[in-house]
Scaffold this active site. Sequence first.
Site, PDB file in Angstrom:
ATOM      1  N   ILE A  20       0.654  -1.125  -0.307  1.00 33.70           N
ATOM      2  CA  ILE A  20       0.033  -0.255   0.229  1.00 33.70           C
ATOM      3  C   ILE A  20       1.088   0.972  -0.065  1.00 33.70           C
ATOM      4  CG2 ILE A  20      -1.508  -1.269   1.261  1.00 33.70           C
ATOM      5  CD1 ILE A  20      -1.323  -0.108   3.967  1.00 33.70           C
ATOM      6  N   GLY A  21       2.071   1.245   0.136  1.00 31.37           N
ATOM      7  CA  GLY A  21       3.123   2.366   0.055  1.00 31.37           C
ATOM      8  C   GLY A  21       4.521   1.512   0.322  1.00 31.37           C
ATOM      9  N   GLY A  23       8.478   3.407  -0.077  1.00 32.94           N
ATOM     10  CA  GLY A  23       9.570   4.342   0.225  1.00 32.94           C
ATOM     11  C   GLY A  23      10.495   4.166  -0.452  1.00 32.94           C
ATOM     12  N   VAL A  28       5.626  -0.271   2.972  1.00 35.44           N
ATOM     13  CA  VAL A  28       4.306  -0.835   3.691  1.00 35.44           C
ATOM     14  C   VAL A  28       3.166  -1.683   3.328  1.00 35.44           C
ATOM     15  CG1 VAL A  28       2.407   0.361   5.370  1.00 35.44           C
ATOM     16  CG2 VAL A  28       5.176   1.824   4.514  1.00 35.44           C
ATOM     17  N   LYS A  43       5.209  -1.821   8.556  1.00 42.66           N
ATOM     18  CA  LYS A  43       6.027  -1.516   7.366  1.00 42.66           C
ATOM     19  C   LYS A  43       7.150  -2.193   7.560  1.00 42.66           C
ATOM     20  CE  LYS A  43       7.192   3.455   8.045  1.00 42.66           C
ATOM     21  NZ  LYS A  43       7.762   3.942   8.751  1.00 42.66           N
ATOM     22  N   ASP A 146       9.882  16.340  11.044  1.00 43.80           N
ATOM     23  CA  ASP A 146       8.794  15.860  10.232  1.00 43.80           C
ATOM     24  C   ASP A 146       7.956  15.908   9.377  1.00 43.80           C
ATOM     25  OD1 ASP A 146      10.095  15.793   7.620  1.00 43.80           O
ATOM     26  OD2 ASP A 146      10.009  13.073   7.517  1.00 43.80           O
TER      27      ASP A 146
END
Length: 356
Positions: A20-21, A23, A28, A43, A146
């Site tokens: 679903i994600g 980087g 993730v 994650k 952040d």
Amino acid sequence: MNKTVVVANDRYEFTTNDCIGEGAQATVFLGSDKRTGKRVAIKRIKHRIMVGQPPSNAFKVPEEEFKIIEPLDHPNVLRYLDHSRHVDGNKAYEYIITEYMEHKSLSTFIETNPTTYKDTSRLRKAFKQILKGLSYLHNNNIIHRDIKPANILVSSDYTLKIADFGMSKLDIQRSITTQVGSQLFNAPDHAYGTSKQTDLWSLGITMLCMCMSATYAGGHLTIYQDITSELRTIHQSRSVSQIPRFNTIPNEYLLVIDKCLSGKSSIEDILSSPPLGNYKCPGGGDHDFSGTNLEPIMDYSHKDGWGGIIHGHKCCGQCSGNFRCKGRCNNKCEHPRQVGTKILSNYCIKCTKLLK
């Protein structure tokens, strides 16, 4: 596509085709709690073990990060559930399990749902949620460092939650010595002496992105480019309310952003000030009131001498046409912001009372 079931630990698992994600450093997955069946987010951070290196040295997420996020419990902070580590040959894996957020990140949400925050009641609610989440972190001596749309997640009921504590630090010395985070959202080095104000600056720029999403068709990259083009002015003035590029945003929300950027306001001050503060309605109603519930009652004087009163018209400030009179003449009346009209009073649509 064949799917492989991966067991993060004895309670949580996911399949490799449920990504679903993704980087640069982590992926993730949508996972599940084997005890309850509830969906979770997992994650996975993958590391390569160098020759001659102890496997424990390959793990990049320090135990201190887990100690920071484990006890957190607030409706506007992402709930951490568990973590685990595994070694498989020359690869090391870290798993961080959190609650699952259906609408993913705020940056994704405002791009796929750009009109959401045109509704100022939703914008106001969203601002308050993020501020309350950040206040909770600061009250627990945690500096996020952040804050940005990619690190704020959106649940199925559109609740916003602060996430990704990879750069967070315990605020022991009440100041920071290093500049971290994403450049667009970083506070100018010279302006702030405390990390809490650095977080507030980043939140202010995040709020600006939310406001701009309602009027920008080009998505978050266009928004980021336009903010970047004004960044020097924003840094120098610590303000956005006087920059013409942002004049389509309601001024009261620009002033909220200004307070976040000022380096002088506390979160409590911002939450208690208009338009975010809670006020008792002048009409006597027991509900949240910030002025957004007021609608003008207009008096239209016509040729036949009859004065028609229209209840419940709310002027958006951008109307250009006429409105049909609800009185007996059935003529079109001039817009309240134009000539020939007079505001008699205000009317609360929740209390159904005149406000003097």
